[in-house]
Design a protein around this motif. Structure first.
Motif, short mmCIF file in Angstrom:
data_model
loop_
_atom_site.label_atom_id
_atom_site.label_comp_id
_atom_site.label_asym_id
_atom_site.label_seq_id
_atom_site.Cartn_x
_atom_site.Cartn_y
_atom_site.Cartn_z
N GLY A 9 1.71 -136.23 6.80
CA GLY A 9 0.91 -135.57 8.16
C GLY A 9 1.12 -136.64 9.06
N LEU A 10 0.83 -137.88 8.94
CA LEU A 10 0.80 -138.83 10.04
C LEU A 10 2.31 -138.89 10.76
CD1 LEU A 10 -0.29 -141.37 11.62
CD2 LEU A 10 0.60 -142.76 9.45
N VAL A 11 3.23 -138.79 9.70
CA VAL A 11 4.64 -138.91 10.47
C VAL A 11 5.13 -137.53 11.37
CG1 VAL A 11 7.05 -138.89 9.81
CG2 VAL A 11 5.64 -140.46 8.52
N VAL A 12 4.59 -136.13 10.73
CA VAL A 12 4.90 -135.40 11.55
C VAL A 12 4.00 -135.42 12.48
CG1 VAL A 12 4.84 -132.59 11.27
CG2 VAL A 12 5.55 -133.88 9.28
N GLY A 13 2.90 -135.56 12.63
CA GLY A 13 2.14 -135.60 13.84
C GLY A 13 2.67 -136.45 14.79
N PHE A 14 3.02 -137.63 14.33
CA PHE A 14 3.55 -138.41 15.38
C PHE A 14 4.89 -138.02 16.02
CE2 PHE A 14 6.63 -142.19 16.26
CZ PHE A 14 5.84 -142.85 17.03
N ILE A 15 5.78 -137.28 15.25
CA ILE A 15 7.23 -136.62 15.78
C ILE A 15 6.46 -135.50 16.67
CG2 ILE A 15 9.09 -135.57 15.25
CD1 ILE A 15 9.22 -137.04 12.64
N VAL A 16 5.76 -134.68 16.43
CA VAL A 16 5.23 -133.76 17.20
C VAL A 16 4.64 -134.40 18.76
CG1 VAL A 16 3.36 -131.92 17.52
CG2 VAL A 16 4.55 -132.01 15.28
N GLY A 17 3.96 -135.48 18.37
CA GLY A 17 3.31 -135.96 19.73
C GLY A 17 4.39 -136.56 20.48
N LEU A 18 5.53 -136.92 19.85
CA LEU A 18 6.61 -137.95 20.38
C LEU A 18 7.59 -136.80 21.07
CD1 LEU A 18 7.45 -140.68 20.49
CD2 LEU A 18 9.40 -140.02 18.63
N GLY A 222 -3.89 -137.20 8.33
CA GLY A 222 -2.96 -138.07 8.73
C GLY A 222 -2.62 -137.51 10.38
N SER A 223 -2.33 -136.32 10.24
CA SER A 223 -1.65 -135.84 11.56
C SER A 223 -2.39 -135.91 12.81
CB SER A 223 -1.65 -134.27 11.32
OG SER A 223 -2.62 -133.53 11.44
N LEU A 224 -3.83 -135.83 12.75
CA LEU A 224 -4.38 -135.92 14.03
C LEU A 224 -4.23 -137.18 14.76
CD1 LEU A 224 -7.83 -134.15 12.87
CD2 LEU A 224 -5.80 -133.34 14.24
N VAL A 227 -0.47 -137.39 16.02
CA VAL A 227 -0.40 -136.68 17.25
C VAL A 227 -0.83 -137.57 18.52
CG1 VAL A 227 -1.04 -134.69 18.69
CG2 VAL A 227 -0.38 -134.50 16.17
N PHE A 228 -1.99 -138.29 18.42
CA PHE A 228 -2.26 -138.99 19.48
C PHE A 228 -1.35 -140.33 19.48
CE2 PHE A 228 -4.87 -142.69 20.70
CZ PHE A 228 -5.51 -142.36 21.92
N LEU A 229 -0.86 -140.91 18.63
CA LEU A 229 0.07 -142.22 18.53
C LEU A 229 1.63 -141.50 19.56
CD1 LEU A 229 -0.60 -144.02 15.50
CD2 LEU A 229 -1.62 -144.70 17.59
N GLY A 230 1.77 -140.55 18.73
CA GLY A 230 3.15 -140.02 19.17
C GLY A 230 3.11 -139.87 20.67
N SER A 231 2.00 -138.97 21.10
CA SER A 231 1.93 -138.51 22.63
C SER A 231 1.83 -139.46 23.51
CB SER A 231 0.93 -137.67 22.62
OG SER A 231 -0.48 -138.27 22.36
N HIS A 232 1.33 -140.66 22.97
CA HIS A 232 0.97 -141.98 24.09
C HIS A 232 2.57 -142.51 24.15
CE1 HIS A 232 -3.04 -141.34 24.08
NE2 HIS A 232 -3.16 -142.28 24.84
N LEU A 233 3.31 -142.53 23.03
CA LEU A 233 4.64 -143.43 23.09
C LEU A 233 5.61 -142.41 23.51
CD1 LEU A 233 6.46 -145.79 22.42
CD2 LEU A 233 6.73 -144.52 19.99
N GLY A 234 5.72 -140.90 23.60
CA GLY A 234 6.50 -140.06 23.94
C GLY A 234 6.52 -139.98 25.66
N ALA A 235 5.35 -140.40 26.26
CA ALA A 235 5.62 -140.40 27.74
C ALA A 235 6.49 -141.45 28.23
CB ALA A 235 4.04 -140.69 28.16
N ARG A 236 6.86 -142.29 27.18
CA ARG A 236 7.85 -143.42 27.66
C ARG A 236 9.36 -142.97 27.22
NH1 ARG A 236 4.01 -148.29 25.15
NH2 ARG A 236 2.25 -147.77 26.42
N LEU A 237 9.56 -142.19 26.47
CA LEU A 237 10.90 -141.85 26.06
C LEU A 237 11.52 -140.56 26.82
CD1 LEU A 237 10.46 -142.34 22.17
CD2 LEU A 237 11.37 -144.07 23.77
N SER A 238 12.78 -140.53 26.89
CA SER A 238 13.44 -139.40 27.50
C SER A 238 13.56 -138.20 26.51
CB SER A 238 14.68 -140.06 28.04
OG SER A 238 15.61 -138.71 28.52
N PRO A 239 13.37 -137.30 27.02
CA PRO A 239 13.45 -135.72 26.25
C PRO A 239 15.10 -135.63 26.12
CG PRO A 239 12.10 -135.38 28.21
CD PRO A 239 12.49 -136.68 28.25
#
Length: 261
Positions: A9-18, A222-224, A227-239
């Motif tokens: 759940g943590l991994v998938v949530g992170f990727i979703v946020g990312l 795990g996912s909640l 998602v929080f961690l991924g969304s913060h890091l995702g702002a710095r990565l190019s789509p």
């Protein structure tokens, strides 16, 4: 095993946020391939997992008036009947093997379509904008409400059978039908529709006894934060970097399920 579910759940949530790619496209294959969860239980549990993880975002988009409610209602006018009809069809199948074969095939097709939607999202929008002044597009525009309902019907069936498509496929659909709608409005509109559709489909599967509530709880645990961690890091990565990677992964997984079924 419970810790492994939460880690998934943590991994998938992170990727979703990312990446913004829907959790169903990743969680359902993980549950089936890695953990050996039966497809019926994996799809059913993941539908409620998707509805609960995405629900928080609905209020944020609604508060900012980034939801086109008329379009949501048109989609739901097709997708809810599509989901309910699919649930009734599943109830009519007596053999579990028939249900699992159908779900595996639908899951593979949905993943392949999702990968195409991820790869081609910007091109779909550019093409729709280029042709919008053509005479045949004007005719199409008058029929757009009915086309939206019909597309929702198909999407409802796909999502109920595979738990995949409410996010990426819904977004591609809205870009095609409503190219002048801003991406924020498209995301907000698709999110509301996805939460309602996956909630209805998940509730239907729950009444059939297919949802593993303990598994759902560990996935959410795990996912909640993921998602929080991924969304913060995702702002710095190019789509432009992440989307091709995710599209390739989803395509490979989708082909695996189609060939296996």
């Amino acid at each position: 095993m419970e810790l492994a579910y939460s880690f998934a759940g943590l991994v998938v949530g992170f990727i979703v946020g990312l990446t913004g790619i829907g959790g169903g496209a990743l969680m359902t294959p993980i549950l089936i391939v890695i953990f050996g969860i039966p497809p019926v239980v994996a799809v059913s549990t993941d539908l409620l997992y998707a509805a609960l993880t995405k629900a928080g975002g609905v209020f944020a988009y609604a508060r900012k008036q980034l939801v086109q409610w008329r379009v949501v209602l048109l989609l739901l006018a097709g997708s809810i009947p599509g989901s309910l009809l699919t649930l009734e069809y599943l109830k009519s199948l007596e053999e579990l093997s028939s249900i699992e074969t159908l779900m595996n095939l639908t899951l593979g097709i949905s993943l392949i379509l999702t990968s195409i939607a991820v790869f081609a999202r910007n091109r779909i929008r550019d093409l729709a904008l280029r042709v919008e002044d053509r005479p045949w597009v004007q005719v199409f525009r008058r029929a757009r409400p009915m086309i939206t309902v019909t597309a929702g019907l198909v999407l409802g069936g796909l999502v109920t059978l595979s738990s995949v498509g409410a996010g990426a496929l819904g977004t591609a659909l809205l870009i095609t039908l409503y190219p002048r709608m801003s991406m924020q409005n498209i995301v907000g509109t698709d999110l509301v529709h996805a939460v309602v559709l996956t909630g209805v489909a998940g509730a239907g599967h729950y009444t059939m006894g297919n949802v593993d509530m303990e598994l759902l709880a560990f996935l959410l645990l795990g996912s909640l934060p993921g998602v929080f961690l991924g969304s913060h890091l995702g702002a710095r990565l190019s789509p432009q970097v992440m989307q091709p990677i995710m599209g390739s992964v989803l395509l490979a997984i989708g082909l695996r399920f189609v060939l296996a079924s």
